[in-house]
Motif scaffolding. Structure first.
Motif, short mmCIF file in Angstrom:
data_model
loop_
_atom_site.label_atom_id
_atom_site.label_comp_id
_atom_site.label_asym_id
_atom_site.label_seq_id
_atom_site.Cartn_x
_atom_site.Cartn_y
_atom_site.Cartn_z
N ASP A 13 13.12 -9.36 4.59
CA ASP A 13 12.82 -9.90 5.91
C ASP A 13 12.41 -8.72 6.79
N THR A 14 11.11 -8.62 7.06
CA THR A 14 10.61 -7.46 7.81
C THR A 14 11.03 -7.48 9.28
N THR A 15 11.43 -8.62 9.81
CA THR A 15 11.95 -8.66 11.18
C THR A 15 13.28 -7.91 11.22
N GLU A 16 14.13 -8.15 10.26
CA GLU A 16 15.45 -7.51 10.22
C GLU A 16 15.40 -6.09 9.67
N LEU A 17 14.59 -5.87 8.63
CA LEU A 17 14.56 -4.57 7.96
C LEU A 17 13.53 -3.61 8.53
N GLY A 18 12.49 -4.15 9.14
CA GLY A 18 11.37 -3.33 9.62
C GLY A 18 10.39 -3.07 8.49
N VAL A 19 9.13 -3.29 8.75
CA VAL A 19 8.08 -3.06 7.74
C VAL A 19 8.16 -1.63 7.22
N GLU A 20 8.36 -0.69 8.13
CA GLU A 20 8.35 0.73 7.77
C GLU A 20 9.52 1.10 6.86
N ASN A 21 10.59 0.31 6.83
CA ASN A 21 11.75 0.61 5.99
C ASN A 21 11.70 -0.02 4.61
N ALA A 34 9.47 -0.17 2.11
CA ALA A 34 9.06 0.66 0.97
C ALA A 34 10.19 1.61 0.59
N ASN A 35 10.88 2.17 1.58
CA ASN A 35 12.02 3.05 1.29
C ASN A 35 13.14 2.29 0.57
N ILE A 36 13.43 1.10 1.02
CA ILE A 36 14.46 0.28 0.39
C ILE A 36 14.09 0.02 -1.06
N LEU A 37 12.85 -0.34 -1.31
CA LEU A 37 12.41 -0.62 -2.67
C LEU A 37 12.43 0.63 -3.54
N MET A 38 12.01 1.75 -2.99
CA MET A 38 12.03 3.00 -3.76
C MET A 38 13.46 3.38 -4.15
N GLN A 39 14.41 3.21 -3.24
CA GLN A 39 15.81 3.50 -3.56
C GLN A 39 16.31 2.56 -4.66
N TYR A 40 15.91 1.31 -4.59
CA TYR A 40 16.29 0.33 -5.60
C TYR A 40 15.71 0.73 -6.97
N PHE A 41 14.43 1.11 -6.98
CA PHE A 41 13.79 1.50 -8.24
C PHE A 41 14.46 2.73 -8.84
N ASN A 100 0.82 -1.22 0.00
CA ASN A 100 0.00 0.00 0.00
C ASN A 100 0.86 1.26 0.00
N GLU A 101 1.96 1.25 0.72
CA GLU A 101 2.87 2.39 0.73
C GLU A 101 3.49 2.60 -0.66
N LEU A 102 3.90 1.52 -1.29
CA LEU A 102 4.44 1.63 -2.66
C LEU A 102 3.37 2.12 -3.63
N SER A 103 2.16 1.65 -3.45
CA SER A 103 1.05 2.08 -4.31
C SER A 103 0.89 3.59 -4.27
N VAL A 104 0.92 4.16 -3.07
CA VAL A 104 0.77 5.60 -2.91
C VAL A 104 1.96 6.33 -3.55
N ARG A 105 3.16 5.87 -3.25
CA ARG A 105 4.35 6.55 -3.75
C ARG A 105 4.51 6.46 -5.26
N LEU A 106 4.14 5.31 -5.82
CA LEU A 106 4.31 5.10 -7.26
C LEU A 106 3.07 5.47 -8.06
N GLY A 107 1.94 5.65 -7.37
CA GLY A 107 0.71 5.98 -8.06
C GLY A 107 0.17 4.83 -8.92
N ILE A 108 0.34 3.61 -8.41
CA ILE A 108 -0.16 2.43 -9.12
C ILE A 108 -1.05 1.61 -8.19
N PRO A 109 -2.00 0.85 -8.76
CA PRO A 109 -2.92 0.08 -7.91
C PRO A 109 -2.29 -1.18 -7.33
N VAL A 110 -2.89 -1.63 -6.24
CA VAL A 110 -2.56 -2.92 -5.62
C VAL A 110 -3.74 -3.84 -5.85
N TYR A 111 -3.46 -5.04 -6.32
CA TYR A 111 -4.50 -6.05 -6.50
C TYR A 111 -4.19 -7.22 -5.57
#
Length: 161
Positions: free
Chosen positions: A138-146, A148-155, A20-31
């Motif tokens: 791994d959201t235990t190690e990375l944190g759920v909140e981080n 989307a940021n990691i993915l955005m930096q990758y993109f 959902n966070e990526l959806s907002v940032r990228l402006g694309i839908p989640v199915y």
């Protein structure tokens, strides 16, 4: 951006929050399962696989539904697997659904078992096999909140966005 993201996940990892966070940032839908089943109920598509293929003609995020396998031959698809420590997942489910430890543990185990069976039934493959994904979070190690940021930096680094 023509990127399609598939996100497979263990129950209780927070993957839907990331999507959902990526959806907002990228402006694309989640199915997800519910939205795809709704499209099937409306007779927009004949099968779940057809729905996923057609939805993936435009940038989007698809949660589960064997989308990583259905879209495996497409070049514009990034397959992500989200996992987390079992105790972390149980605590997250307890909090989100107001369940006791035992209730959350039982629901987690039942849901993971159902997802694994569904994936195997539809693909003949083992759910969560690292060879089926481009990235594992791994959201235990990375944190759920981080995540989307990691993915955005990758993109951004790969100029997907």
């Amino acid at each position: 951006m023509k990127l399609v993201i598939t996100m497979s996940r263990r129950f209780g990892t927070g993957a839907s929050i990331i999507a959902n966070e990526l959806s907002v940032r990228l402006g694309i839908p989640v199915y997800d399962k519910a939205s795809i089943e709704h499209k099937l109920d409306e007779h927009e598509y004949e099968s779940e696989a057809e729905a996923i293929r057609r939805l993936a003609e435009s940038p989007c995020i698809i949660l589960g539904r064997c989308a990583s396998n259905i879209l495996k031959d497409r070049m514009n698809v990034l397959n992500i697997y989200v996992c987390a420590d079992k105790e972390d997942r149980i605590r997250r489910i307890m909090k989100l659904e107001s369940l006791s430890y035992e209730e959350a543990k039982e629901k987690l185990e039942r849901t993971d078992e159902q997802r694994a069976a569904y994936y195997y039934e539809h693909t003949g493959r083992t759910w969560g096999d690292v060879n089926d994904y481009h990235m594992i979070l791994d959201t235990t190690e990375l944190g759920v909140e981080n995540c989307a940021n990691i993915l955005m930096q990758y993109f951004e680094k790969l100029e997907y966005i």
